[in-house]
Design a protein around this motif. Structure first.
Motif, PDB file in Angstrom:
ATOM      1  N   VAL A  55       0.868  -1.182   0.000  1.00 55.31           N
ATOM      2  CA  VAL A  55       0.000   0.000   0.000  1.00 55.31           C
ATOM      3  C   VAL A  55       0.904   1.231   0.000  1.00 55.31           C
ATOM      4  O   VAL A  55       1.866   1.304   0.779  1.00 55.31           O
ATOM      5  CB  VAL A  55      -0.940   0.020   1.212  1.00 55.31           C
ATOM      6  CG1 VAL A  55      -1.808   1.274   1.188  1.00 55.31           C
ATOM      7  CG2 VAL A  55      -1.821  -1.228   1.231  1.00 55.31           C
ATOM      8  N   TYR A  56       0.601   2.159  -0.877  1.00 51.96           N
ATOM      9  CA  TYR A  56       1.391   3.374  -1.014  1.00 51.96           C
ATOM     10  C   TYR A  56       0.567   4.570  -0.539  1.00 51.96           C
ATOM     11  O   TYR A  56      -0.604   4.723  -0.906  1.00 51.96           O
ATOM     12  CB  TYR A  56       1.821   3.568  -2.477  1.00 51.96           C
ATOM     13  CG  TYR A  56       2.817   2.515  -2.917  1.00 51.96           C
ATOM     14  CD1 TYR A  56       2.373   1.263  -3.348  1.00 51.96           C
ATOM     15  CD2 TYR A  56       4.186   2.758  -2.875  1.00 51.96           C
ATOM     16  CE1 TYR A  56       3.274   0.282  -3.730  1.00 51.96           C
ATOM     17  CE2 TYR A  56       5.099   1.776  -3.257  1.00 51.96           C
ATOM     18  CZ  TYR A  56       4.626   0.549  -3.682  1.00 51.96           C
ATOM     19  OH  TYR A  56       5.528  -0.436  -4.056  1.00 51.96           O
ATOM     20  N   PHE A  57       1.203   5.398   0.271  1.00 51.18           N
ATOM     21  CA  PHE A  57       0.542   6.580   0.827  1.00 51.18           C
ATOM     22  C   PHE A  57       1.283   7.839   0.416  1.00 51.18           C
ATOM     23  O   PHE A  57       2.515   7.889   0.500  1.00 51.18           O
ATOM     24  CB  PHE A  57       0.529   6.531   2.362  1.00 51.18           C
ATOM     25  CG  PHE A  57      -0.280   5.427   2.955  1.00 51.18           C
ATOM     26  CD1 PHE A  57       0.319   4.246   3.354  1.00 51.18           C
ATOM     27  CD2 PHE A  57      -1.646   5.572   3.149  1.00 51.18           C
ATOM     28  CE1 PHE A  57      -0.425   3.225   3.923  1.00 51.18           C
ATOM     29  CE2 PHE A  57      -2.401   4.561   3.720  1.00 51.18           C
ATOM     30  CZ  PHE A  57      -1.791   3.381   4.107  1.00 51.18           C
ATOM     31  N   CYS A  58       0.526   8.854   0.017  1.00 46.98           N
ATOM     32  CA  CYS A  58       1.126  10.169  -0.160  1.00 46.98           C
ATOM     33  C   CYS A  58       0.806  11.001   1.081  1.00 46.98           C
ATOM     34  O   CYS A  58      -0.147  10.704   1.807  1.00 46.98           O
ATOM     35  CB  CYS A  58       0.593  10.860  -1.412  1.00 46.98           C
ATOM     36  SG  CYS A  58      -1.181  11.233  -1.390  1.00 46.98           S
ATOM     37  N   ALA A  59       1.594  12.037   1.323  1.00 45.97           N
ATOM     38  CA  ALA A  59       1.412  12.852   2.524  1.00 45.97           C
ATOM     39  C   ALA A  59       1.931  14.261   2.293  1.00 45.97           C
ATOM     40  O   ALA A  59       2.960  14.655   2.865  1.00 45.97           O
ATOM     41  CB  ALA A  59       2.119  12.200   3.715  1.00 45.97           C
ATOM     42  N   PRO A  60       1.246  15.059   1.484  1.00 46.34           N
ATOM     43  CA  PRO A  60       1.716  16.434   1.245  1.00 46.34           C
ATOM     44  C   PRO A  60       1.749  17.228   2.541  1.00 46.34           C
ATOM     45  O   PRO A  60       0.870  17.093   3.393  1.00 46.34           O
ATOM     46  CB  PRO A  60       0.680  16.980   0.265  1.00 46.34           C
ATOM     47  CG  PRO A  60      -0.544  16.147   0.495  1.00 46.34           C
ATOM     48  CD  PRO A  60      -0.045  14.785   0.855  1.00 46.34           C
ATOM     49  N   GLN A  61       2.765  18.054   2.673  1.00 44.33           N
ATOM     50  CA  GLN A  61       2.965  18.762   3.938  1.00 44.33           C
ATOM     51  C   GLN A  61       3.276  20.229   3.710  1.00 44.33           C
ATOM     52  O   GLN A  61       4.000  20.589   2.785  1.00 44.33           O
ATOM     53  CB  GLN A  61       4.115  18.111   4.706  1.00 44.33           C
ATOM     54  CG  GLN A  61       4.367  18.693   6.083  1.00 44.33           C
ATOM     55  CD  GLN A  61       5.609  18.126   6.739  1.00 44.33           C
ATOM     56  OE1 GLN A  61       6.562  17.771   6.062  1.00 44.33           O
ATOM     57  NE2 GLN A  61       5.619  18.039   8.054  1.00 44.33           N
ATOM     58  N   ARG A  62       2.761  21.073   4.561  1.00 39.90           N
ATOM     59  CA  ARG A  62       3.071  22.497   4.567  1.00 39.90           C
ATOM     60  C   ARG A  62       3.909  22.796   5.803  1.00 39.90           C
ATOM     61  O   ARG A  62       3.488  22.540   6.921  1.00 39.90           O
ATOM     62  CB  ARG A  62       1.790  23.327   4.591  1.00 39.90           C
ATOM     63  CG  ARG A  62       2.018  24.803   4.873  1.00 39.90           C
ATOM     64  CD  ARG A  62       0.732  25.596   4.749  1.00 39.90           C
ATOM     65  NE  ARG A  62      -0.341  25.074   5.588  1.00 39.90           N
ATOM     66  CZ  ARG A  62      -0.534  25.406   6.856  1.00 39.90           C
ATOM     67  NH1 ARG A  62       0.286  26.244   7.443  1.00 39.90           N
ATOM     68  NH2 ARG A  62      -1.546  24.886   7.529  1.00 39.90           N
ATOM     69  N   GLY A  63       5.090  23.319   5.561  1.00 40.90           N
ATOM     70  CA  GLY A  63       5.945  23.716   6.669  1.00 40.90           C
ATOM     71  C   GLY A  63       6.199  22.563   7.617  1.00 40.90           C
ATOM     72  O   GLY A  63       6.567  21.472   7.215  1.00 40.90           O
TER      73      GLY A  63
END
Lengths: 111, 114
Positions: free
Chosen positions: A87-95
């Motif tokens: 299973v592949y997860f993305c996790a965009p992050q700000r700061g």
């Protein structure tokens, strides 16, 4: 907060084919874009990441591309192998906000 | 081995009970994060601590609480347990709470509420 969507939710490919998973996010201030891989029964592990000043990054058979204008980034796996099944997860992050993970994409590589 | 240690690995308990999950971060890491992973669900962020102080809060229920101790290990307390609390609870650590970077996950604590 960040809205994160991954597509597709499941993906089956033949061994040797390519796989692409797309992650769409809502926060235009996001500046860090990682992908994590979680094998069955194991912990998530970072496999590749990209920062907002770069459009593409490659590491052997995996690559990540970023389209900040459209607010999406994608994971590309070429020459897939059975051990890519996970299973592949993305996790965009700000700061320095905590990572908000997508719901995941289950990739099955059929030998 | 990520260097993050979680105990116990498995825990079975009854509804209404209280449990404590423990996490030791990688040596030198100041930030600890707790995530909940239910069946077929993604990783839900619960709470983050940095050097002993709460840094960020996510979808953590009021029945849940956490703390980070001076030696930087962390505990997640789950009380008045319900069937729906059955999940895999991950702890992760990172060197700091500043900026972006890799999270190092432990192997998780699997909680089953019967």
């Amino acid at each position: 907060g960040e809205n994160v969507e991954q597509h597709p939710s499941t993906l089956s490919v033949q061994e040797g084919d390519s796989a692409v998973i797309k992650c769409t996010y809502s926060d235009s201030a996001s500046n860090y874009f990682p992908w994590y891989k979680q094998e069955l029964g194991k912990r998530p592990q970072l496999i590749i990441d990209i920062r907002s000043n770069v459009g593409e990054k490659k590491d052997q058979r995996i690559a990540v591309t970023l389209n900040k204008t459209a607010k999406h980034f994608s994971l590309h796996i070429t020459e897939t192998q059975p051990e890519d099944s996970a299973v592949y997860f993305c996790a965009p992050q700000r700061g320095n906000t905590p990572l908000v993970f997508g719901k995941g994409t289950r990739l099955s590589v059929i030998a | 081995d990520s260097g993050v240690t979680q105990t116990p690995k498995h825990l079975i308990t009854a509804t209404g009970q209280r449990v404590t999950l423990r996490c030791s971060p990688r040596s030198g890491d100041l930030s600890v994060y707790w995530y909940q992973q239910s069946l077929d669900q993604g990783l839900q962020f619960l709470i983050q601590y940095y050097n002993g102080e709460e840094r960020a809060k996510g979808n953590i229920l009021e029945r849940f609480s956490a703390q980070q101790f001076p030696d930087l290990h962390s505990e997640l307390n789950l009380s008045s347990l319900e069937l729906g609390d059955s999940a895999l609870y991950f702890c992760a650590s990172s060197p700091s709470g500043q900026g972006n970077g890799e999270l190092f996950f432990g192997e998780g604590s699997r909680l089953t509420v019967l």
